[in-house]
Design a protein around this motif. Structure first.
Motif, PDB file in Angstrom:
ATOM      1  N   LYS A   5      -3.807  15.486   4.437  1.00 27.54           N
ATOM      2  CA  LYS A   5      -3.135  14.247   4.714  1.00 27.54           C
ATOM      3  C   LYS A   5      -2.037  14.152   3.604  1.00 27.54           C
ATOM      4  N   LYS A   6      -0.816  14.408   3.919  1.00 27.84           N
ATOM      5  CA  LYS A   6       0.282  13.890   2.882  1.00 27.84           C
ATOM      6  C   LYS A   6       0.160  12.527   2.279  1.00 27.84           C
ATOM      7  N   LEU A   7       0.005  11.736   3.123  1.00 28.61           N
ATOM      8  CA  LEU A   7      -0.261  10.281   2.739  1.00 28.61           C
ATOM      9  C   LEU A   7      -1.352  10.079   1.711  1.00 28.61           C
ATOM     10  N   LEU A   8      -2.268  10.930   1.608  1.00 28.17           N
ATOM     11  CA  LEU A   8      -3.280  10.605   0.655  1.00 28.17           C
ATOM     12  C   LEU A   8      -2.986  11.263  -0.565  1.00 28.17           C
ATOM     13  N   THR A   9      -1.931  12.020  -0.853  1.00 30.09           N
ATOM     14  CA  THR A   9      -1.771  13.074  -1.930  1.00 30.09           C
ATOM     15  C   THR A   9      -1.162  12.099  -2.942  1.00 30.09           C
ATOM     16  N   SER A  10      -1.140  12.577  -4.277  1.00 35.61           N
ATOM     17  CA  SER A  10      -0.612  11.787  -5.188  1.00 35.61           C
ATOM     18  C   SER A  10       0.810  12.101  -5.695  1.00 35.61           C
ATOM     19  N   ILE A  12       3.974  12.090  -8.499  1.00 40.36           N
ATOM     20  CA  ILE A  12       3.924  12.085 -10.099  1.00 40.36           C
ATOM     21  C   ILE A  12       5.603  11.829 -10.294  1.00 40.36           C
ATOM     22  N   THR A  13       5.907  11.130 -11.076  1.00 35.59           N
ATOM     23  CA  THR A  13       7.210  10.639 -11.538  1.00 35.59           C
ATOM     24  C   THR A  13       7.328  10.758 -12.963  1.00 35.59           C
ATOM     25  N   PRO A  14       8.467  11.310 -13.383  1.00 38.57           N
ATOM     26  CA  PRO A  14       8.451  11.032 -15.090  1.00 38.57           C
ATOM     27  C   PRO A  14       7.968   9.909 -15.751  1.00 38.57           C
ATOM     28  N   SER A  15       7.863   8.723 -14.940  1.00 42.78           N
ATOM     29  CA  SER A  15       7.362   7.661 -15.692  1.00 42.78           C
ATOM     30  C   SER A  15       5.954   6.994 -14.983  1.00 42.78           C
ATOM     31  N   LEU A  16       5.633   7.280 -14.021  1.00 44.28           N
ATOM     32  CA  LEU A  16       4.463   6.794 -13.180  1.00 44.28           C
ATOM     33  C   LEU A  16       3.794   7.813 -12.188  1.00 44.28           C
ATOM     34  N   THR A  17       2.531   7.621 -12.224  1.00 45.65           N
ATOM     35  CA  THR A  17       2.031   8.589 -11.193  1.00 45.65           C
ATOM     36  C   THR A  17       1.216   7.703 -10.204  1.00 45.65           C
ATOM     37  N   PHE A  18       1.505   7.888  -8.878  1.00 43.59           N
ATOM     38  CA  PHE A  18       0.804   6.855  -7.699  1.00 43.59           C
ATOM     39  C   PHE A  18      -0.067   7.917  -7.284  1.00 43.59           C
ATOM     40  N   SER A  19      -1.424   7.288  -6.961  1.00 41.01           N
ATOM     41  CA  SER A  19      -2.568   8.070  -6.653  1.00 41.01           C
ATOM     42  C   SER A  19      -2.471   8.610  -5.117  1.00 41.01           C
ATOM     43  N   ASN A  20      -1.757   7.859  -4.433  1.00 35.19           N
ATOM     44  CA  ASN A  20      -1.558   8.436  -3.003  1.00 35.19           C
ATOM     45  C   ASN A  20      -0.089   7.691  -2.602  1.00 35.19           C
ATOM     46  N   ARG A  21       0.477   8.017  -1.495  1.00 38.60           N
ATOM     47  CA  ARG A  21       1.574   7.460  -1.008  1.00 38.60           C
ATOM     48  C   ARG A  21       1.656   6.464  -0.031  1.00 38.60           C
ATOM     49  N   VAL A  22       0.645   5.616  -0.235  1.00 41.12           N
ATOM     50  CA  VAL A  22       0.520   4.233   0.440  1.00 41.12           C
ATOM     51  C   VAL A  22       0.657   3.033  -0.275  1.00 41.12           C
ATOM     52  N   VAL A  23       1.763   2.174   0.013  1.00 46.18           N
ATOM     53  CA  VAL A  23       2.295   1.306  -0.778  1.00 46.18           C
ATOM     54  C   VAL A  23       1.781   0.017   0.126  1.00 46.18           C
ATOM     55  N   MET A  24       1.052  -1.204  -0.459  1.00 41.93           N
ATOM     56  CA  MET A  24       0.974  -2.005  -0.202  1.00 41.93           C
ATOM     57  C   MET A  24       2.216  -3.075  -0.108  1.00 41.93           C
TER      58      MET A  24
END
Length: 369
Positions: A5-10, A12-24
């Motif tokens: 599931k791509k939704l659950l993949t991390s 990575i941006t130059p400044s921040l890493t998001f552990s998954n693609r789900v936003v609250m």
């Protein structure tokens, strides 16, 4: 596990890493007496730190911009101290959290403001509808005062100061609320903006306030920590559709691309049975904006995954599902059903319907958080 599931993949941006693609998504829960996040706000957000990114509820940049009863602000020290506790809780759970900055403009009531501060707006155009005020009364929204040119520029600086406050207490970034018929969109819209100074008239002039706010924040805290939420075509808070709306948002998109901010967050609303933001609009925006794109609006796991797989967006925001499912990401991971929320406690109340929703576990009964 559903690692495909791509939704659950991390991400990575130059400044921040998001552990998954789900936003609250930012959701006003209205449990902030006197504009101060409540005693259990840190628990509420900490429970939901499994999101790749939390965008904390819209928080006023000034006393006359709170609008709704028991909505929070981030313009004084007491508010900052309460938000600091929230940020620390989320970071302790390895989460990322932005805060959404708002001025509600003509939407609100003086009785919900410190010292009964009057409503302000680009022009003296009263909004239809009523507003809940102390005593559980519902009163008509009064006409706003028109901001002078100098006051408009002071309000730009109020946004910038609020962004600096957010970074000071530890937020990972801020989201400018340019959506849902609040002050920034009131400047964009010819119905509520009848000005003759540099903030009114042409598309470029009506967009000036939004762009000055966003550029000012990007300059102050870094463009890589600055996002914006927009809701084109949503007709919320007594703002009708208008002929220049598409051209207005195309102008904004081009300016935001040049600015290089981290993301645009689109808020789609149901409109005549269809989403207010179409796939064609998202596709066109995507072709003109090279940074991150978030979309929100009655998304499901399946619809979110389809958007991601099609390459239309980078992250997908969920609102109400996060209220009743603090472990939403884990439920997606384990293919578990979602719990319904208690609508009566969405926008008012105490801990009931706020921090007492259970997480899922492999038992007959749901586990407690």
């Amino acid at each position: 596990m559903n690692s495909e599931k791509k939704l659950l993949t991390s991400l990575i941006t130059p400044s921040l890493t998001f552990s998954n693609r789900v936003v609250m998504a930012p959701m006003s829960r209205r449990r902030s007496s006197n504009g101060v996040p409540g005693a259990t706000a840190h628990i509420y957000y900490g429970q939901r730190a499994g999101a790749g990114l939390i965008i904390a509820e819209n928080s006023a940049v000034a006393a006359n911009g709170i609008g709704y009863l028991d909505a929070p602000g981030i313009y004084n020290e007491e508010q900052k101290a309460a938000w600091k506790k929230v940020v620390e809780e989320v970071h302790a759970a390895n989460g990322k959290i932005f805060i959404q900055l708002v001025h509600t403009g003509r939407i609100g009531h003086p009785l919900n403001h410190e010292n009964s501060a009057q409503l302000v707006a680009p022009s003296v155009v009263r909004a239809a509808g009523e507003m809940r005020v102390p005593g559980d009364l519902h009163l008509s929204i009064p006409a706003p005062l028109e901001l002078s040119t100098a006051e408009t520029q002071e309000t730009v600086q109020a946004f910038v100061k609020a962004a600096l406050n957010a970074i000071e207490v530890g937020f990972d970034g801020v989201e400018v609320h340019g959506a849902h018929g609040f002050l920034i969109e009131q400047f964009l819209h010819p119905h509520t903006n009848q000005r003759t100074d540099q903030y009114g008239g042409s598309i470029a002039n009506r967009a000036r306030f939004l762009l000055e706010v966003t550029q000012g924040i990007a300059d102050a805290i870094g463009k890589e920590r600055t996002g914006i939420r927009l809701s084109p075509f949503a007709v919320l808070n007594d703002l009708p559709a208008y002929t220049e709306e598409l051209a207005t948002h195309q102008h904004i998109t081009a300016a935001l691309e040049e600015m290089g901010i981290l993301y645009i967050h689109l808020s789609s609303q149901p409109l005549n049975g269809q989403p207010s933001i179409t796939a064609d609009y998202i596709r066109d925006l995507r072709s003109h904006f090279s940074k991150l794109l978030i979309v929100a609006g009655t998304q499901t796991e399946a619809s979110a995954e389809a958007l991601l797989q099609a390459g239309l967006v980078d992250l997908v925001a969920f609102g109400r599902p996060f209220i009743a499912n603090p472990d939403l990401v884990e439920r997606f991971r384990q293919n578990q059903p979602l719990s319904p929320g208690d609508v009566d406690t969405f926008y008012q109340g105490g801990d009931k319907g706020y921090v007492d929703y259970p997480v899922w576990c492999e038992k007959a009964d749901p586990c407690k958080v």
